[in-house]
Each structure stands twice: as C-alpha cells, then as structure tokens.
Design a protein around this motif. Structure first.
Motif, short mmCIF file in Angstrom:
data_model
loop_
_atom_site.label_atom_id
_atom_site.label_comp_id
_atom_site.label_asym_id
_atom_site.label_seq_id
_atom_site.Cartn_x
_atom_site.Cartn_y
_atom_site.Cartn_z
N LEU A 1 74.11 -48.95 17.15
CA LEU A 1 73.98 -47.59 17.66
C LEU A 1 72.97 -47.54 18.81
O LEU A 1 73.20 -46.88 19.84
CB LEU A 1 73.53 -46.65 16.54
N LEU A 2 71.85 -48.24 18.65
CA LEU A 2 70.83 -48.29 19.70
C LEU A 2 71.40 -48.92 20.96
O LEU A 2 71.20 -48.39 22.07
CB LEU A 2 69.62 -49.10 19.22
N ASN A 3 72.12 -50.02 20.81
CA ASN A 3 72.69 -50.69 21.97
C ASN A 3 73.72 -49.81 22.68
O ASN A 3 73.76 -49.77 23.92
CB ASN A 3 73.34 -52.02 21.56
N ASP A 4 74.54 -49.10 21.89
CA ASP A 4 75.53 -48.20 22.49
C ASP A 4 74.85 -47.06 23.25
O ASP A 4 75.26 -46.71 24.37
CB ASP A 4 76.44 -47.61 21.40
N MET B 1 75.03 -46.42 27.36
CA MET B 1 75.52 -45.18 27.96
C MET B 1 74.45 -44.53 28.84
O MET B 1 74.74 -43.94 29.88
CB MET B 1 75.97 -44.21 26.87
N GLY B 2 73.18 -44.63 28.41
CA GLY B 2 72.10 -44.01 29.18
C GLY B 2 71.48 -44.94 30.20
O GLY B 2 70.53 -44.56 30.89
N LYS B 3 72.04 -46.15 30.32
CA LYS B 3 71.52 -47.17 31.23
C LYS B 3 70.02 -47.36 31.01
O LYS B 3 69.21 -47.33 31.94
CB LYS B 3 71.82 -46.79 32.68
N MET B 4 69.67 -47.53 29.72
CA MET B 4 68.28 -47.75 29.34
C MET B 4 68.16 -49.05 28.55
O MET B 4 69.17 -49.65 28.16
CB MET B 4 67.77 -46.59 28.48
N GLY B 5 66.93 -49.47 28.35
CA GLY B 5 66.68 -50.66 27.55
C GLY B 5 65.27 -50.61 26.99
O GLY B 5 64.44 -49.81 27.43
N TYR C 1 69.01 -56.57 29.31
CA TYR C 1 69.81 -57.61 29.97
C TYR C 1 70.77 -56.99 30.99
O TYR C 1 70.97 -57.53 32.08
CB TYR C 1 70.62 -58.40 28.93
N ALA C 2 71.36 -55.84 30.59
CA ALA C 2 72.31 -55.18 31.47
C ALA C 2 71.62 -54.64 32.72
O ALA C 2 72.14 -54.77 33.84
CB ALA C 2 73.01 -54.04 30.72
N ILE C 3 70.43 -54.04 32.55
CA ILE C 3 69.70 -53.48 33.70
C ILE C 3 69.33 -54.57 34.70
O ILE C 3 69.46 -54.40 35.92
CB ILE C 3 68.42 -52.75 33.22
N HIS C 4 68.87 -55.70 34.18
CA HIS C 4 68.45 -56.80 35.06
C HIS C 4 69.60 -57.70 35.48
O HIS C 4 69.41 -58.61 36.30
CB HIS C 4 67.38 -57.65 34.37
N GLU C 5 70.79 -57.42 34.90
CA GLU C 5 72.00 -58.18 35.23
C GLU C 5 71.79 -59.68 35.04
O GLU C 5 72.06 -60.50 35.91
CB GLU C 5 72.44 -57.87 36.67
N VAL C 6 71.27 -60.03 33.87
CA VAL C 6 71.06 -61.44 33.52
C VAL C 6 71.72 -61.72 32.18
O VAL C 6 71.98 -60.81 31.39
CB VAL C 6 69.55 -61.80 33.44
N GLY C 7 72.00 -62.99 31.93
CA GLY C 7 72.63 -63.38 30.68
C GLY C 7 71.62 -63.49 29.55
O GLY C 7 70.41 -63.59 29.77
N ARG C 8 72.14 -63.52 28.33
CA ARG C 8 71.27 -63.61 27.16
C ARG C 8 70.61 -64.98 27.02
O ARG C 8 69.72 -65.16 26.21
CB ARG C 8 72.07 -63.29 25.89
#
Length: 202
Positions: A134-137, A141-145, A163-170
């Motif tokens: 739920l947190l990840n979803d 959606m809010g483009k937060m981390g 990871y999504a904001i910085h556009e890097v892999g895990r």
C-alpha cells in the motif's frame, strides 16, 4: 534426568500447551503430545532429539540467542523460529524454567512450556506485506519516496518510490554519502544538518 522425567512427565503429559525438557546443549529429553503435534519431534525409546532444526541463515541469530540462553542456568522467555521434522516453519513462544539441583536432577536442564504462535506470526507478516504494498502504491501515485538510515553502519533503506524518483535500479549500492549526492547541491547542507541533529539526539 530419567528420575525427574519419570516423576513429573505425567503431570505435563495432559497439558494442551507444548511442554518439553531440554538440556543446556539444546537436546530434548522429553516432550508431550502437544509439542509433538507442533514440531513433529517424537522422543522414541527415550533417546534425546535435537531441538533446533532450522537451517535458514536469516534466522541464525535467533537460535544463536536461544542457545546462549540455554547456558545461563536461569529461567528465561524466548520466541523461537524453528522447522518441523517435515521441513515446515513454525514459531513457538517459550517460558523456560531452570530445574534447580534440589530436584536431584543429574544433568542441567530446563522445563519449557510453549505457545504455538505460528498463525499469529503468519497473519502479522501478511499484514506487513500488505501495508508495504500500500505504501509503495501510494508513493508511486504521489511520486514520493522515503528512506531510513542505520546510524551504526551508515547503510540506507529506500522505498520503491525513492528508486523511481532517482531513476536507478534496486541493485544500486546506496549509503548515506551517495544518497545525499542525489539532492540538489544547494540543499545538501539542509539534509546533512538534519541528519547530524538526529544522530546527536539518538
């Protein structure tokens, strides 16, 4: 040990809770049917059986702590992760009572009364997974981390949103230093100051 078992085992045999007698080496010398039902361990011909069955490295610290408690010669409470003889996982909460020498026992041992908490643990873990999803979803959606720092090791833990904001892999090997580098140079002193303040107040 045999005399103690002969005298007191009948008292605990009818208990609905798992009951067992364990020596300081982690060997089970007696167990009631309730424990056999949970663990699958059945003491045949009164030969001791090894209590700790788990081989999961992730739980190594758990049963190392349990083994350490066995050497204290004092009563303790412990929540233990283990494997059944069929290879299934289970959790048991143990109330271990040291058997004093006044009982004329020939080998140091504990009388343990347990509670099978496997279902409770499984339910809690499922809830944690659901909350994490739920947190990840929500962050996606809010483009937060969000992230947290282990002040002892300097390692950081990131949510999927970071990871999504910085556009890097895990597979990125991130820590406090290179994590701060992702912030705008003019804002980095704010992050550093906040971290230093938090560490000083820890």
């Amino acid at each position: 040990m045999k005399q103690f078992i002969k005298k007191y085992a009948p008292v605990f045999s009818g208990f609905h809770s798992p009951c067992l007698i364990v020596d300081t080496h982690g060997m089970i010398h007696w167990a009631n049917q309730a424990f056999t039902k949970v663990s699958g361990i059945h003491i045949q011909d009164k030969e001791p059986a090894l209590f700790l069955q788990t081989q999961y490295m992730g739980e190594l610290q758990n049963w190392m702590d349990f083994s350490r408690n066995l050497t204290t010669e004092s009563s303790f409470r412990f929540t233990l992760f283990n494997l059944t003889t069929r290879g299934q996982t289970y959790w048991i909460e143990l109330d271990a009572q040291w058997i004093p020498q006044t009982f004329q026992i020939d080998e140091p041992a504990f009388l343990m009364i347990g509670t099978d908490i496997t279902k409770l643990k499984s339910h809690t873990e499922k809830e944690l997974i659901n909350l994490t999803n739920l947190l990840n979803d929500s962050q996606r959606m809010g483009k937060m981390g969000s992230w947290e720092l282990d002040i002892i090791t300097g390692r950081t833990t990131w949510t999927e949103g970071v990871y999504a904001i910085h556009e890097v892999g895990r597979d990125l090997d991130h820590n406090k230093e290179n994590g701060i580098a992702f912030y705008h140079p003019e804002d980095q002193h704010i992050i550093i100051g906040a971290l230093e303040k938090a560490i000083a107040e820890f």
